[in-house]
Motif scaffolding. Structure first.
Motif, PDB file in Angstrom:
ATOM      1  N   GLY A 271       8.711  -4.911  -3.877  1.00  0.00           N
ATOM      2  CA  GLY A 271       8.361  -3.515  -3.817  1.00  0.00           C
ATOM      3  C   GLY A 271       8.723  -2.765  -2.509  1.00  0.00           C
ATOM      4  N   ALA A 272       8.553  -3.549  -1.392  1.00  0.00           N
ATOM      5  CA  ALA A 272       8.802  -2.968  -0.011  1.00  0.00           C
ATOM      6  C   ALA A 272      10.032  -2.256   0.149  1.00  0.00           C
ATOM      7  CB  ALA A 272       8.662  -4.267   1.048  1.00  0.00           C
ATOM      8  N   PRO A 273      11.190  -2.658  -0.082  1.00  0.00           N
ATOM      9  CA  PRO A 273      12.365  -2.092   0.133  1.00  0.00           C
ATOM     10  C   PRO A 273      12.376  -0.551  -0.528  1.00  0.00           C
ATOM     11  CG  PRO A 273      12.978  -4.324  -0.325  1.00  0.00           C
ATOM     12  CD  PRO A 273      11.506  -4.259  -0.602  1.00  0.00           C
ATOM     13  N   ALA A 274      11.828  -0.557  -1.713  1.00  0.00           N
ATOM     14  CA  ALA A 274      11.723   0.724  -2.370  1.00  0.00           C
ATOM     15  C   ALA A 274      10.520   1.489  -1.922  1.00  0.00           C
ATOM     16  CB  ALA A 274      11.532   0.569  -3.780  1.00  0.00           C
ATOM     17  N   GLY A 275       9.574   1.043  -0.900  1.00  0.00           N
ATOM     18  CA  GLY A 275       8.738   1.984  -0.359  1.00  0.00           C
ATOM     19  C   GLY A 275       7.566   1.491  -0.675  1.00  0.00           C
ATOM     20  N   GLY A 276       7.267   0.375  -1.552  1.00  0.00           N
ATOM     21  CA  GLY A 276       5.949   0.030  -1.962  1.00  0.00           C
ATOM     22  C   GLY A 276       5.154  -0.548  -0.849  1.00  0.00           C
ATOM     23  N   HIS A 277       3.832  -0.234  -0.451  1.00  0.00           N
ATOM     24  CA  HIS A 277       3.342  -0.827   0.871  1.00  0.00           C
ATOM     25  C   HIS A 277       2.509  -2.052   0.550  1.00  0.00           C
ATOM     26  CE1 HIS A 277       0.086   1.572  -1.422  1.00  0.00           C
ATOM     27  NE2 HIS A 277      -0.826   1.064  -0.339  1.00  0.00           N
ATOM     28  N   ALA A 278       1.935  -2.125  -0.680  1.00  0.00           N
ATOM     29  CA  ALA A 278       1.161  -3.251  -0.894  1.00  0.00           C
ATOM     30  C   ALA A 278       0.294  -2.976  -2.217  1.00  0.00           C
ATOM     31  CB  ALA A 278      -0.044  -3.725  -0.004  1.00  0.00           C
ATOM     32  N   ILE A 279       0.182  -4.186  -2.983  1.00  0.00           N
ATOM     33  CA  ILE A 279      -0.496  -4.350  -4.283  1.00  0.00           C
ATOM     34  C   ILE A 279      -1.603  -5.415  -4.005  1.00  0.00           C
ATOM     35  CG2 ILE A 279       1.187  -3.283  -5.676  1.00  0.00           C
ATOM     36  CD1 ILE A 279       1.854  -6.070  -6.871  1.00  0.00           C
ATOM     37  N   ASN A 280      -2.528  -5.627  -5.018  1.00  0.00           N
ATOM     38  CA  ASN A 280      -3.728  -6.575  -4.736  1.00  0.00           C
ATOM     39  C   ASN A 280      -4.696  -6.515  -6.003  1.00  0.00           C
ATOM     40  OD1 ASN A 280      -4.657  -4.088  -2.513  1.00  0.00           O
ATOM     41  ND2 ASN A 280      -5.628  -4.027  -4.350  1.00  0.00           N
TER      42      ASN A 280
END
Length: 399
Positions: A271-280
């Motif tokens: 998800g990072a390249p699309a702007g997602g910072h972190a999931i958990n």
């Protein structure tokens, strides 16, 4: 029991049993999404994302956590629920602009995901994070949250006509239905913003309301790695993943640690390249799916988590519309909703940071450095707060 009663039970019970966890899952998704999406948008915007990139980031975390929740809950038949890192988003909001801009932030997100995957395979790394004193980690988080929680007070002076009703609704719901207070506050803010947009005749870009992905090529800078990736990894692990396993354990479930870390870590990297910072792993909201209220039978509660995942996949479609509404809303509306959503988290963090008398000085120093917002050598305050707190803790005598 008569044959008729047995027949009625066999035909009615399955429907009721299925409706209950599905309803619990829908509620959990709505509460989780509405209570903190504003924090995600604020955090992404502060580290350089444009409105389109922030919308893409919200879309990315919704899709990755939704898919991850569906896969884990179905595979292990447990109510394993994922969430985006709300403390991590708050950390980003307190970090601000950094060397390398938005591409550097995206690179830091990807590194954070890699570290989470590594934690799943290298247990010593997980134990190292768990060994960080609670008061230090929570004090760092509390310092990051202070500016965000002050935003509603500032917004009263800039947009009182919209913000004051939001505060009144939020306060009233604290007495009668605290769980729904943020959802009601957001609904009030949306109505107020809509009225303001109509009265002032501001144009809203209808095309921007459609969900779309804005990809960014990651850039790696040491300032972003130290100032964002390391603190983001620490708060995600200490404030989400580790408490999340404890919450699940309290309901009798043993989370498959490696699978959970690999799923959330890879989801963050993807998800990072699309702007997602972190999931958990979800922490507090995990109880909505794992508690008896989701279903009396523990083996059926996984349906609630599965529903949460499906609901987030649908909520992802609203990312563009939300960002468009926020962009057209009066100044301070987004910050108000985000600040209200984080007040309870701030209170809990301050209690944990300053509660133990023997290390209160270290917690106070960590909090102050974190809240200062200083940047040294291009590295943000969160990292230096950890350094300062650990240093003071190591050399000071217990009170």
């Amino acid at each position: 029991m008569t044959a008729t009663a047995e027949s009625e039970k066999s035909t009615i019970a399955p429907e009721v049993g299925l409706a209950q966890p599905i309803g619990a899952g829908v509620v959990a998704a709505l509460v989780g999404f509405t209570s903190s999406f504003a924090v995600v948008l604020a955090g992404l915007g502060k580290v350089g994302a444009t409105p389109a990139q922030a919308a893409s980031g919200l879309l990315a975390v919704c899709l990755t956590l939704g898919l991850g929740t569906v896969l884990l809950s179905y595979r292990y038949r447990m109510p394993i629920t994922l969430a985006w890192s709300t403390p991590g988003a708050a950390l980003l909001a307190g970090t601000g602009a950094l060397t390398g801009g938005w591409p550097a932030a995206v690179g830091a997100f990807a590194v954070t995901g890699g570290l989470i995957v590594l934690t799943g395979f290298w247990q010593r790394l997980g134990r190292l994070i768990a060994a960080i004193p609670v008061e230090i980690a929570q004090a760092m988080l509390a310092g990051v949250l202070v500016p965000l929680c002050l935003a509603p007070a500032h917004a009263v002076t800039t947009s009182p006509a919209v913000v004051v009703p939001v505060l009144v609704v939020w306060l009233a719901l604290q007495r009668f239905a605290p769980r729904w207070s943020i959802l009601a506050a957001f609904a009030t803010a949306a109505i107020g913003a809509g009225i303001d947009i109509a009265v002032t005749h501001r144009r809203v870009d209808a095309a921007a309301m459609l969900p779309r992905v804005e990809l960014t090529v990651p850039h790696w800078s040491w300032q972003a790695l130290i100032g964002i990736a390391v603190p983001l990894y620490i708060v995600t692990m200490a404030a989400q993943n580790i408490p999340g396993t404890a919450v699940m354990s309290s309901f009798g479930y043993r989370v498959p640690w490696r699978a959970a870390m690999v799923t959330t870590g890879l989801g963050t990297v993807i998800g990072a390249p699309a702007g997602g910072h972190a999931i958990n792993l979800a922490a507090i909201s995990a109880a909505l799916s794992a508690a008896p209220a989701a279903h009396p039978e523990p083996r059926r509660r996984w349906v609630a988590a599965f529903t949460v995942g499906g609901a987030y996949l649908l909520l992802a479609l609203a990312s563009g519309a939300l960002v468009t509404l926020v962009a057209a809303a009066p100044q301070g509306v987004l910050e108000t909703v985000a600040g209200l959503a984080l007040i309870a988290t701030l209170a809990a963090a301050l209690t944990a940071a300053l509660g133990p008398a023997e290390h209160r000085l270290a917690g106070a120093v960590t909090f102050l450095v974190s809240a200062s917002g200083i940047a040294i050598a291009g590295v943000g305050a969160a990292f230096w707060a950890l350094v300062a707190g650990l240093l003071v803790r190591s050399i000071s005598k217990p009170a």
